[in-house]
Scaffold this motif. Structure first.
Motif, PDB file in Angstrom:
ATOM      1  N   PRO A  82       0.796  -1.233   0.000  1.00 22.75           N
ATOM      2  CA  PRO A  82       0.000   0.000   0.000  1.00 22.75           C
ATOM      3  C   PRO A  82       0.832   1.288   0.000  1.00 22.75           C
ATOM      4  O   PRO A  82       0.438   2.267  -0.620  1.00 22.75           O
ATOM      5  CB  PRO A  82      -0.839  -0.115   1.268  1.00 22.75           C
TER       6      PRO A  82
ATOM      7  N   ARG B 239       0.356   3.982  -2.918  1.00 24.46           N
ATOM      8  CA  ARG B 239      -0.082   5.363  -2.666  1.00 24.46           C
ATOM      9  C   ARG B 239       0.845   6.360  -3.354  1.00 24.46           C
ATOM     10  O   ARG B 239       0.391   7.401  -3.838  1.00 24.46           O
ATOM     11  CB  ARG B 239      -0.159   5.633  -1.168  1.00 24.46           C
TER      12      ARG B 239
ATOM     13  N   THR C 115      -6.761   1.149   0.337  1.00 23.14           N
ATOM     14  CA  THR C 115      -7.084   0.751   1.711  1.00 23.14           C
ATOM     15  C   THR C 115      -7.957  -0.492   1.751  1.00 23.14           C
ATOM     16  O   THR C 115      -7.678  -1.441   2.495  1.00 23.14           O
ATOM     17  CB  THR C 115      -7.779   1.918   2.446  1.00 23.14           C
TER      18      THR C 115
ATOM     19  N   ASN D  99      -6.014  -3.579   0.535  1.00 20.96           N
ATOM     20  CA  ASN D  99      -5.040  -4.030   1.528  1.00 20.96           C
ATOM     21  C   ASN D  99      -5.706  -4.770   2.686  1.00 20.96           C
ATOM     22  O   ASN D  99      -5.176  -5.753   3.188  1.00 20.96           O
ATOM     23  CB  ASN D  99      -4.221  -2.843   2.035  1.00 20.96           C
ATOM     24  N   ARG D 100      -6.877  -4.313   3.099  1.00 19.16           N
ATOM     25  CA  ARG D 100      -7.588  -4.991   4.207  1.00 19.16           C
ATOM     26  C   ARG D 100      -8.123  -6.354   3.800  1.00 19.16           C
ATOM     27  O   ARG D 100      -8.239  -7.245   4.627  1.00 19.16           O
ATOM     28  CB  ARG D 100      -8.725  -4.115   4.703  1.00 19.16           C
TER      29      ARG D 100
END
Length: 182
Positions: free
Chosen positions: A60, A64, A103, A106-107
């Motif tokens: 991540p 980003r 986000t 990634n979760r």
């Protein structure tokens, strides 16, 4: 500093966003159904595929960086190649949606199903992107932006599903990012 291994992701991301910001200015009227889409609906959804593959490979934090660098360059180019209002709307929508995608992906990346993270993150990011972009770019313009937004979102969801095919084929080319546990 941006890692040179991230350059392909960055270049593809910029190309997708700039092309989409030009193409969104042209209605697509399939089968005489009227103004239900713009041509940008067919190119932009692939930015989520780029984000998800970059996230899978590099994690991540580096993703980003690609999103932020892509945002800066794409908005500058879009302001020059399309209308400033489109560039502003695109920048706000792109940054918000792509960071949310990073986000969510990634979760969910540890999910048992390989397809859950890219499908959910792309779908959720697409909803946010569509809402921000079309309301900022076209509200008050007299153009049929609400139907364009609905058509655009429909295409984004379709492309999110279809993008699972290249995602599945490309996801194992390199070792997936594994966060360092302290």
């Amino acid at each position: 500093m941006l890692n040179t291994r991230l350059l392909p992701s960055l270049i593809v991301m910029i190309a997708i966003v700039v092309a989409s910001n030009i193409l969104v200015q042209y209605p697509f009227t399939p089968f005489g159904l009227g103004d239900i889409l713009t041509w940008g609906a067919f190119s932009y959804p692939f930015s989520f595929l780029v984000t998800d593959l970059t996230n899978r490979w590099f994690g991540p934090l580096r993703t980003r960086l690609v999103v932020i660098a892509g945002f800066a360059v794409a908005v500058a180019l879009s302001a020059w190649l399309s209308e400033p209002r489109i560039a502003l709307a695109s920048g706000l929508a792109f940054l918000s949606a792509q960071l949310l995608d990073v986000t969510v992906f990634n979760r969910l990346r540890a999910s048992r199903s390989w397809w859950a993270a890219p499908l959910a993150s792309s779908s959720i990011g697409s909803a946010l992107d569509t809402t921000i972009f079309f309301s900022v770019a076209f509200a008050g313009s007299g153009l049929p932006w609400t139907t364009w937004a609905l058509g655009d979102f429909s295409v984004k969801i379709l492309v999110a599903g279809v993008s699972l095919i290249p995602y599945a084929r490309l996801m194992n080319w390199v070792k997936p990012y594994a966060p360092v546990r302290a």
